[in-house]
Structures are given as C-alpha cells and as structure tokens.
Design a protein around this motif. Sequence first.
Motif, PDB file in Angstrom:
ATOM      1  N   ALA A  55       0.833  -1.207   0.000  1.00 46.19           N
ATOM      2  CA  ALA A  55       0.000   0.000   0.000  1.00 46.19           C
ATOM      3  C   ALA A  55       0.867   1.256   0.000  1.00 46.19           C
ATOM      4  O   ALA A  55       0.594   2.213  -0.741  1.00 46.19           O
ATOM      5  CB  ALA A  55      -0.936   0.002   1.206  1.00 46.19           C
ATOM      6  N   LEU A  56       1.913   1.267   0.835  1.00 44.46           N
ATOM      7  CA  LEU A  56       2.829   2.407   0.841  1.00 44.46           C
ATOM      8  C   LEU A  56       3.547   2.532  -0.498  1.00 44.46           C
ATOM      9  O   LEU A  56       3.746   3.630  -1.012  1.00 44.46           O
ATOM     10  CB  LEU A  56       3.860   2.283   1.963  1.00 44.46           C
ATOM     11  N   HIS A  57       3.942   1.389  -1.061  1.00 42.48           N
ATOM     12  CA  HIS A  57       4.611   1.402  -2.361  1.00 42.48           C
ATOM     13  C   HIS A  57       3.717   2.038  -3.418  1.00 42.48           C
ATOM     14  O   HIS A  57       4.149   2.921  -4.167  1.00 42.48           O
ATOM     15  CB  HIS A  57       5.004  -0.013  -2.777  1.00 42.48           C
ATOM     16  N   ASP A  58       2.465   1.602  -3.486  1.00 44.07           N
ATOM     17  CA  ASP A  58       1.548   2.136  -4.482  1.00 44.07           C
ATOM     18  C   ASP A  58       1.312   3.634  -4.305  1.00 44.07           C
ATOM     19  O   ASP A  58       1.194   4.367  -5.283  1.00 44.07           O
ATOM     20  CB  ASP A  58       0.199   1.408  -4.420  1.00 44.07           C
ATOM     21  N   GLN A  59       1.279   4.084  -3.081  1.00 43.15           N
ATOM     22  CA  GLN A  59       0.979   5.488  -2.807  1.00 43.15           C
ATOM     23  C   GLN A  59       2.181   6.413  -2.985  1.00 43.15           C
ATOM     24  O   GLN A  59       2.040   7.529  -3.460  1.00 43.15           O
ATOM     25  CB  GLN A  59       0.436   5.627  -1.386  1.00 43.15           C
ATOM     26  N   TYR A  60       3.375   5.943  -2.609  1.00 47.88           N
ATOM     27  CA  TYR A  60       4.512   6.864  -2.518  1.00 47.88           C
ATOM     28  C   TYR A  60       5.729   6.530  -3.373  1.00 47.88           C
ATOM     29  O   TYR A  60       6.723   7.242  -3.301  1.00 47.88           O
ATOM     30  CB  TYR A  60       4.980   6.950  -1.059  1.00 47.88           C
ATOM     31  N   TRP A  61       5.707   5.490  -4.209  1.00 50.55           N
ATOM     32  CA  TRP A  61       6.924   5.026  -4.864  1.00 50.55           C
ATOM     33  C   TRP A  61       7.617   6.092  -5.703  1.00 50.55           C
ATOM     34  O   TRP A  61       8.828   6.075  -5.848  1.00 50.55           O
ATOM     35  CB  TRP A  61       6.666   3.764  -5.680  1.00 50.55           C
ATOM     36  N   GLN A  73       0.883  13.845   4.973  1.00 50.74           N
ATOM     37  CA  GLN A  73       2.116  14.092   4.240  1.00 50.74           C
ATOM     38  C   GLN A  73       2.625  15.504   4.513  1.00 50.74           C
ATOM     39  O   GLN A  73       1.910  16.483   4.350  1.00 50.74           O
ATOM     40  CB  GLN A  73       1.906  13.885   2.744  1.00 50.74           C
TER      41      GLN A  73
END
Length: 90
Positions: A55-61, A73
């Motif tokens: 989920a973090l990857h999808d949001q902030y990559w 943020q």
Amino acid sequence: MSPLFRRKAAPRDRIVTLVRKPGCHLCDDAQSVVEAVCADLGVRWEGRDITEDPALHDQYWEQIPVVLVDGEQHTFWRVDEGRLRKALTD
C-alpha cells in the motif's frame, strides 16, 4: 470544532513517519534530518520501508523519501530541517 479552539499537540505527542526504501541516498539524508529534529524536540519517529508494504509502495513510490507528520504528508524528496521543526512546534 473551530481551529481557534483546537488544542495543539505537544511535540512529545506527535509522530513522524519516514517512508523510504533501502539503498536510497535521499532517504539516508532525510533520515539524518528526521532523527536530529525529533531527538531535539523529543518527538517519536518511525521508518517504513515501501518494499515491505504494498500500500505504501503504491501510494509513494515516485516520491520517496516521504515524511508524514501525524499521518499527514509533510514533504517528499528533500527534508528541510526548519520546516519540519516548525511543523512539529506550531
């Protein structure tokens, strides 16, 4: 409730989250700033690895490193020490 009457959290009640990934030199720089500011103000901080959280990857990559203050943020890529300090003390 009106912002005029909202009680501000004391720095010790805040939490800073650094969203990062291994091998990222900007993430290392950001962590140095976060560690220094949080230690000085007595604020808790945590590191989160986007390679371990889909989920973090999808949001902030595209934005890492990302700094969250109380789950919101605050900044990404480069962390300005003065701006982070102000966000935690205002």
